[in-house]
Write a protein that holds these residues in place. Sequence first.
Motif, PDB file in Angstrom:
ATOM      1  N   UNK A 124      93.409  39.028  65.406  1.00 21.91           N
ATOM      2  CA  UNK A 124      93.937  40.051  66.322  1.00 21.91           C
ATOM      3  C   UNK A 124      93.977  39.455  67.722  1.00 21.91           C
ATOM      4  N   UNK A 125      95.125  39.539  68.365  1.00 23.66           N
ATOM      5  CA  UNK A 125      95.271  38.958  69.707  1.00 23.66           C
ATOM      6  C   UNK A 125      95.511  37.453  69.669  1.00 23.66           C
ATOM      7  N   UNK A 126      95.428  36.884  68.478  1.00 22.34           N
ATOM      8  CA  UNK A 126      95.645  35.442  68.332  1.00 22.34           C
ATOM      9  C   UNK A 126      96.863  35.202  67.432  1.00 22.34           C
ATOM     10  N   UNK A 127      97.780  36.124  67.515  1.00 26.13           N
ATOM     11  CA  UNK A 127      98.985  36.060  66.692  1.00 26.13           C
ATOM     12  C   UNK A 127      99.266  37.396  66.039  1.00 26.13           C
ATOM     13  N   UNK A 164     105.773  36.693  74.311  1.00 24.98           N
ATOM     14  CA  UNK A 164     104.851  35.561  74.172  1.00 24.98           C
ATOM     15  C   UNK A 164     105.282  34.674  73.001  1.00 24.98           C
ATOM     16  N   UNK A 165     106.022  35.263  72.064  1.00 19.86           N
ATOM     17  CA  UNK A 165     106.419  34.530  70.855  1.00 19.86           C
ATOM     18  C   UNK A 165     107.862  34.017  70.914  1.00 19.86           C
ATOM     19  N   UNK A 212      92.458  28.960  64.447  1.00 18.51           N
ATOM     20  CA  UNK A 212      92.260  29.503  65.800  1.00 18.51           C
ATOM     21  C   UNK A 212      93.435  30.375  66.266  1.00 18.51           C
ATOM     22  N   UNK A 213      94.641  30.061  65.870  1.00 20.76           N
ATOM     23  CA  UNK A 213      95.774  30.977  66.064  1.00 20.76           C
ATOM     24  C   UNK A 213      96.470  31.128  64.698  1.00 20.76           C
ATOM     25  N   UNK A 230     103.933  32.193  63.581  1.00 20.76           N
ATOM     26  CA  UNK A 230     102.919  32.205  64.634  1.00 20.76           C
ATOM     27  C   UNK A 230     102.513  33.618  65.018  1.00 20.76           C
TER      28      UNK A 230
END
Lengths: 82, 307
Positions: free
Chosen positions: B124-127, B138-139, B206-207, B227
């Motif tokens: 959550x918040x990392x993709x 952002x994407x 991590x993402x 992503x």
Amino acid sequence: MAEKKVFVYSTPTCPYCKRVKEYLSRKGINYTEFNVAEDRNAAKEMIQKSGQMGVPVTIIDGQIVVGFNQSLLDKLLDTQVT
Amino acid sequence: MFDLMIIGGGPAGLAASVYAARKRLDTLLIATDIGGQVIRTMGIENYLGYQFIEGPELIEKFRTQISQFPIEQKIGYTVTRLTKVDTAFQAETDSSEKFQARAVIYATGKKPRKLGVPGEDEYAGKGVTYCAICDGPVFAGQRVAVVGGGNSALSAALDMVKIAEHVDLVSLTKLTGDAILIDKLSEARNLNILTEYQTEKIEGNSLVTGMRVRGVKSGEEKRLDLAGVFVEIGLVPNSEAVKDLVKLNRFGEVKINCRCETPVPGLYAAGDVTDVPEKQIVIAAGEGAKAALQAHRYLQRLAYVHY
């Protein structure tokens, strides 16, 4: 006390970003804003520094606040405004 | 001990605050944030008095209006549990502070529904995001998926095909959103629609790096390299804090009568967290006002207040 360095990473369409910016302005806090929708370098920097791919990300003296989290913003800014 | 505790800072809770303050009730407003779902609404064209207003701007007007009244505000506090203590109510919060009042208006609204799959919370918040209008840009230039088949999913997909390299629209059912949106999507060249696919897992390092889906009928499994995952599968009521106190309907909503009363005397509920038909800003505000007036009558009846 030295003024805190505040950075806000945001997108123009993000309502929570607007809330953060309004809140900081209301408290009289100066901040530097990055529009990650246009500034790809800033977007990369935000992801790198915060590990987050969501906005808003606010960095206060190196401490990271994700989203509009009023109590955490207050804590890091040590001010209270109603 | 307050006369009235209003839990929730959306239109219902804020309208209730205005009415409670005008009745001079000693009032506490507790909210995770001021605005509720309105914050995420870009354009509002059906709230009386405004032909067009953006969500954050309307909230700012609400905030200004309530800040003129002498009510105690605890913003940034989430009530985790509401209990009955003798004739009063006690709210436990995520900050460990507790608050008590003789009457309560529970108006906590709704939040985005989660997929409930492995990797969702971790990323959550990392993709993984629940706010397409916030995080969409952002994407830019990346591969993403939108999960859902209703109007909010279709709108998110429409926004994302303009900025992402590729969009997978993954829906558990056939697309249920408006035909006009489906027609618009059919023009997109970088969109792949996977209907009747179950999202099984979000993977990353991590993402987010990908998502696993499975065909509901075919059982066929696919891994989508991407992503970003935009979860747009509807809303659920924020009713956890009162689930032991009142009966919830099958959607998890608090059941109320036309006076906003719950079966527990002194406990009122208003807005999207309740089973009121139609979830609209104007309706939530009206329900909040009604709940405050009813709570005032209750406090008068029990002679807690004489005005």
